[in-house]
Motif scaffolding. Sequence first.
Motif, short mmCIF file in Angstrom:
data_model
loop_
_atom_site.label_atom_id
_atom_site.label_comp_id
_atom_site.label_asym_id
_atom_site.label_seq_id
_atom_site.Cartn_x
_atom_site.Cartn_y
_atom_site.Cartn_z
N HIS A 183 16.77 7.66 -2.75
CA HIS A 183 15.17 7.09 -3.36
C HIS A 183 14.44 8.13 -2.67
O HIS A 183 13.24 8.18 -3.24
N LEU A 369 1.06 -7.92 3.29
CA LEU A 369 0.52 -8.87 2.45
C LEU A 369 1.44 -9.37 1.47
O LEU A 369 2.40 -8.86 0.94
N ASP A 391 6.81 12.37 -1.75
CA ASP A 391 7.18 10.90 -2.01
C ASP A 391 8.15 11.03 -3.03
O ASP A 391 8.01 11.58 -4.04
N LEU A 395 5.91 3.91 -5.93
CA LEU A 395 5.93 2.63 -6.85
C LEU A 395 4.39 2.00 -6.75
O LEU A 395 4.16 1.32 -7.86
N GLU A 399 2.62 0.12 -9.91
CA GLU A 399 2.22 -0.99 -9.77
C GLU A 399 0.83 -1.09 -10.36
O GLU A 399 0.42 -2.03 -10.96
C1 GDG Z 1 10.99 4.39 -0.98
C2 GDG Z 1 10.47 5.91 -1.22
C3 GDG Z 1 10.29 5.21 -3.58
C4 GDG Z 1 3.43 -2.25 0.28
N1 GDG Z 1 2.42 -2.86 0.72
C5 GDG Z 1 2.86 -4.27 0.54
C6 GDG Z 1 3.96 -4.35 -0.23
N2 GDG Z 1 4.12 -3.09 -0.54
C7 GDG Z 1 5.51 -2.78 -1.44
C8 GDG Z 1 4.77 -1.92 -2.83
C9 GDG Z 1 5.92 -1.32 -3.53
C10 GDG Z 1 6.69 -0.68 -2.01
O1 GDG Z 1 6.17 -1.64 -0.96
C11 GDG Z 1 6.34 0.56 -1.59
O2 GDG Z 1 6.99 1.44 -2.43
P1 GDG Z 1 6.77 3.18 -2.28
O3 GDG Z 1 7.56 3.55 -3.34
O4 GDG Z 1 5.38 2.90 -2.65
O5 GDG Z 1 7.12 3.52 -1.14
P2 GDG Z 1 8.38 3.52 0.08
O6 GDG Z 1 8.39 2.24 0.77
O7 GDG Z 1 8.17 4.94 0.88
O8 GDG Z 1 9.96 3.74 -0.91
C12 GDG Z 1 9.56 5.93 -2.50
C13 GDG Z 1 10.94 3.85 -3.20
O9 GDG Z 1 11.62 3.93 -2.01
C14 GDG Z 1 11.82 3.40 -4.45
O10 GDG Z 1 12.92 4.24 -4.80
O11 GDG Z 1 9.41 5.09 -4.88
O12 GDG Z 1 9.34 7.29 -3.11
O13 GDG Z 1 9.79 6.66 -0.20
O14 GDG Z 1 6.54 -1.95 -4.04
O15 GDG Z 1 4.40 -2.96 -3.76
N3 GDG Z 1 4.67 -5.41 -0.59
C15 GDG Z 1 3.95 -6.58 -0.19
N4 GDG Z 1 3.07 -6.72 0.83
C16 GDG Z 1 2.45 -5.35 1.05
O16 GDG Z 1 1.43 -5.44 1.98
N5 GDG Z 1 4.72 -7.81 -0.62
#
Ligand code: GDG
Length: 484
Positions: A183, A369, A391, A395, A399
């Motif tokens: 990921h 949240l 990164d 996501l 979103e």
């Molecule tokens: C890893 C990789 C890759 C965020 N704040 C809240 C919340 N979120 C959710 C978002 C989003 C997820 O968390 C974050 O996903 P990201 O992709 O931005 O980042 P990582 O956590 O670092 O994920 C990344 C991913 O894996 C998938 O393969 O894209 O590059 O580092 O979905 O919505 N969700 C809730 N409350 C929050 O306050 N419910």
Amino acid sequence: MVQQANRPDGPGATKARSSTRDTAKADLVVVANRLPVQHTSNQEGEEWRPSPGGLVSALTSVLQNRNGLWIGWAGTSEHEAPPASYEGIRLRAIDITNEEYENFYLGFSNATLWPLYHDAIRAPTFHRHWWQSYIKVNLRYATAVADSVAPGGTVWIHDYQLQLVPRMLRELRPDVRIGFFLHIPFPPIELFMQLPWRREILAGLLGADLIGFQVPHAASNFSRMVRRQSAATGTDSLLHYEGRTIRIGAFPISVDCEQIVKLARDPDIRARSVEIRKDLGNPEVVLLGVDRLDYTKGIQQRIKAVAEMFQDGSLATGKHVMVQVAVPSRETDAHYERERHNLEQVVSEMNGENGHVGMPVIHYLHQNLPFDELVALYLAADVMLVTPFRDGMNLVAKEYVMCRTDLTGRLVLSEFAGAAAELRGAFMVNPHDLEGVKEAIRLAVNAGPKEARDRMSRMRRKTYRRDVYDWAESFLLALQQTSM
Ligand code: GDG
């Protein structure tokens, strides 16, 4: 959480952990660091709830159709065992001791591999006892899978915490088809070479039949690294190693588009977004950042850029407002504690220097949240700032784009996020270049409705084309097509 409405401990769920061993072996096994449920406690008591996010929904749906089992850590050893099933799929929990949590999880996974794979934004730490713990825990996962998968079955292993599992599993169960998906980014050769156990990690991954990455660049970093460090030959997409053929490819992850659009059209959530803007003082422009509080996400740098824009007059107090959500993450790690401390200092300086009484320029939330509140924030934001130093995908960017059903909203996006390869309609930035970030924010804030619309519709079309369900299906299809 709205994203996963059904509760894992609802009707039909069984409680005994050992019951997974009594039932037939699974045709498809997903193995990840964590189970798709998490323990929560609130005023009503304690319970296991589904972990939020499109990844869990997508993997759950493919497991439901294929007599599936999910193997992972429950995230705690202090509470009663997690349910033995969830949404019709079986769960099998892996135990991790407190010492292993320190050495395997916080240590090797998050203080060695995480920074190394993210361009060494923080210096990776190498400790031999962390590595020993990584081997031990990976073997525990591999043994659990070997014991649970049906003859000729399929196993899909996820992420950097489990890179030795493919080879370990192949040794235990040569009859099964093994896929691995990373990921996070795969680093360039010069950085990966620092890892004292680089050969073992590569050999571990090469136990798989298919190795998937977020973007083609990561896949080719890996293939080139393998050809240099092992006896493997072949191309960026097909490797020959120890008499086997291994397929390498890019499978960019996405979000649950339908679900997000549904939430973005929900009248209650729309009303909440109006309320949020009102609470912010109905400014002309709302800028938003949403990230796990992680040093890879570039939060401080972005806030610094916005602060300078308030200072130089390109943004004005009362007219422009920023909201930054920083979700608590890995809080027991010293790097993360320092990151939080420094971030909070930058936030308070920014408000101290530019805010008025009752009118801060940045609203900072260090909270997790509910997802519908996040959607309301995405709807309230005119400009979304996604500026990680590195990164795998990101996501949040996808979103935001899916929420903007009326084609308003502008995205400022780091060229070092995997999502940049697809979201070409964004205002692209090099997050290390502060002047460049300021210029991109300026352009995004001042973009006319026609330009914003063209850019947003381009990004939405692209994202809609492949959602997280397509991602899971396409990976599994490619895995089925590998030769064994
Ligand atoms: C890893 C990789 C890759 C965020 N704040 C809240 C919340 N979120 C959710 C978002 C989003 C997820 O968390 C974050 O996903 P990201 O992709 O931005 O980042 P990582 O956590 O670092 O994920 C990344 C991913 O894996 C998938 O393969 O894209 O590059 O580092 O979905 O919505 N969700 C809730 N409350 C929050 O306050 N419910």
